[in-house]
Design an enzyme around this catalytic site. Structure first.
Site, PDB file in Angstrom:
ATOM      1  N   ASN A  13       0.889  -1.164   0.000  1.00 55.96           N
ATOM      2  CA  ASN A  13       0.000   0.000   0.000  1.00 55.96           C
ATOM      3  C   ASN A  13       0.922   1.208   0.000  1.00 55.96           C
ATOM      4  OD1 ASN A  13      -1.736   2.083   0.449  1.00 55.96           O
ATOM      5  ND2 ASN A  13      -2.301   1.491   2.536  1.00 55.96           N
ATOM      6  N   LYS A  15       0.286   4.279  -0.318  1.00 52.26           N
ATOM      7  CA  LYS A  15      -0.258   5.507   0.296  1.00 52.26           C
ATOM      8  C   LYS A  15       0.016   6.698  -0.633  1.00 52.26           C
ATOM      9  CE  LYS A  15       0.159   3.209   4.691  1.00 52.26           C
ATOM     10  NZ  LYS A  15       0.311   3.280   6.140  1.00 52.26           N
ATOM     11  N   HIS A  98      -9.191   1.765   4.877  1.00 55.06           N
ATOM     12  CA  HIS A  98      -7.904   1.889   5.558  1.00 55.06           C
ATOM     13  C   HIS A  98      -8.045   2.844   6.750  1.00 55.06           C
ATOM     14  CE1 HIS A  98      -3.736   2.840   6.411  1.00 55.06           C
ATOM     15  NE2 HIS A  98      -3.455   1.677   5.846  1.00 55.06           N
ATOM     16  N   GLU A 100      -6.262   5.126   7.803  1.00 53.79           N
ATOM     17  CA  GLU A 100      -5.972   6.539   7.521  1.00 53.79           C
ATOM     18  C   GLU A 100      -7.187   7.226   6.906  1.00 53.79           C
ATOM     19  OE1 GLU A 100      -2.390   5.727   5.369  1.00 53.79           O
ATOM     20  OE2 GLU A 100      -1.469   5.086   7.256  1.00 53.79           O
ATOM     21  N   GLU A 170      -5.241  -4.604  10.524  1.00 55.25           N
ATOM     22  CA  GLU A 170      -4.210  -3.591  10.736  1.00 55.25           C
ATOM     23  C   GLU A 170      -4.459  -2.855  12.050  1.00 55.25           C
ATOM     24  OE1 GLU A 170      -2.294  -2.567   6.670  1.00 55.25           O
ATOM     25  OE2 GLU A 170      -3.753  -1.038   7.178  1.00 55.25           O
ATOM     26  N   GLY A 176       2.854   2.427  10.691  1.00 53.61           N
ATOM     27  CA  GLY A 176       3.831   3.496  10.501  1.00 53.61           C
ATOM     28  C   GLY A 176       4.529   3.912  11.777  1.00 53.61           C
ATOM     29  N   SER A 216       3.594  -2.066  10.186  1.00 54.50           N
ATOM     30  CA  SER A 216       5.049  -2.186  10.349  1.00 54.50           C
ATOM     31  C   SER A 216       5.568  -3.590  10.047  1.00 54.50           C
ATOM     32  CB  SER A 216       5.483  -1.744  11.754  1.00 54.50           C
ATOM     33  OG  SER A 216       5.110  -0.393  11.985  1.00 54.50           O
TER      34      SER A 216
HETATM   35  P1  13P Z   1       3.293   0.433   7.568  1.00 59.14           P
HETATM   36  O1  13P Z   1       3.751  -0.892   6.994  1.00 59.14           O
HETATM   37  O2  13P Z   1       4.054   1.597   7.053  1.00 59.14           O
HETATM   38  O3  13P Z   1       3.182   0.381   9.065  1.00 59.14           O
HETATM   39  O4  13P Z   1       1.796   0.636   7.028  1.00 59.14           O
HETATM   40  C1  13P Z   1       0.902  -0.390   7.155  1.00 59.14           C
HETATM   41  C2  13P Z   1      -0.309  -0.027   6.416  1.00 59.14           C
HETATM   42  O5  13P Z   1      -1.027   0.886   6.765  1.00 59.14           O
HETATM   43  C3  13P Z   1      -0.617  -0.793   5.197  1.00 59.14           C
HETATM   44  O6  13P Z   1      -1.887  -0.494   4.721  1.00 59.14           O
END
Ligand code: 13P
Length: 255
Positions: A13, A15, A98, A100, A170, A176, A216
């Site tokens: 992903n 982002k 997601h 976010e 997640e 992150g 992560s």
């Molecule tokens: P990270 O791997 O950067 O923690 O992000 C995970 C994520 O949100 C994947 O959709």
């Protein structure tokens, strides 16, 4: 059916990272490294990178995904992108719900459900994200939170449609942050998600669903997480932007 019979799926992903030319470059780096993968490999990229990603992955085993989709087929929805647009350009998977989007853009379970149904109707495959906040885990309500998301996000999705759904667990506190759920913490919730699906559908239907872990995940911890019975893949943020790291995760998932 058990883990060995489910499809392992590693999805990046990206982002809001990479311009179209950068996307081409990164995919050109990833492609040779994952060409022998024994799992599904997906790059979910920003809308404007999709055309470049489809072009760069032609003739490779990498599939292209989007990071969201609107639920209406067309109309007065300034700034939105429909499933038909995504399908025509060559997208196969769509990340939905997601954290976010839930945190920053007002995404609710109701809109995740509308998007999920629209994506399935268009013949695309949704990667539906669920997961608890840090304080929800601290309050001991992880299972309630995740069960509620699963029930609402998949409301009115049939058992037949469920075959095309991927669930990504997640935990929001692990995204992150460099904090990863331990193998056992991740397995516990992924097993709970499967049990919830079994109640809603059937054990057989639940056993067929690919459940990913995200938060992560990296080249160092992927093998441990992916060794767990109910963790069938990963949704990778940061590490998916570095070809060698992403390829190492793909290698760990290849059976
Ligand atoms: P990270 O791997 O950067 O923690 O992000 C995970 C994520 O949100 C994947 O959709």
């Amino acid at each position: 059916m058990n883990k060995a019979l489910r499809k392992a799926v590693i999805a990046g992903n990206w982002k809001m990272n990479k311009t179209p030319s950068e996307a081409t470059q990164l995919l050109n780096e990833i492609a040779p490294l994952v060409k022998d993968a024994d799992c599904e490999v997906i790059a979910c990229v920003p809308y404007v990178d999709i055309a470049a990603a489809v072009e760069a992955t032609k003739g490779t085993n990498i599939k292209v995904g989007a990071e969201n989709a609107h639920w209406e087929e067309k109309g007065a929805f300034t700034g939105e992108i429909s499933t038909g647009m995504l399908k025509e350009i060559g997208v196969e998977y769509v990340v939905l719900g997601h954290s976010e989007r839930r945190q920053y853009f007002g995404e609710t379970d109701e809109t995740v459900n509308k998007r999920t149904k629209a994506v399935l109707k268009a013949g695309l495959k949704p990667i539906v994200c669920v997961g608890e906040l840090k304080w929800e885990r601290e309050c001991g309500i992880t299972e309630e939170v995740v069960a509620r998301q699963i029930k609402l996000d998949l409301y009115d999705v049939t058992a037949e449609e469920l075959k095309n759904v991927i669930i990504a667990y997640e935990p929001v506190w692990a995204i992150g942050t460099g904090l990863t759920a331990t193998d056992d913490q991740a397995e516990e919730v992924c097993a709970f998600i499967r049990a919830t699906l079994a109640k809603l559908y059937s054990k057989e239907a639940a056993d067929g669903v690919t459940i990913q872990y995200g938060g992560s995940m990296n080249d160092g911890n992927a093998a441990g997480l992916l060794s767990k019975e109910n963790i069938d893949g990963g949704l990778i943020g940061g590490a998916s932007l570095v070809a060698e790291k992403f390829a190492a995760i793909v290698a760990a998932a290849s059976k």
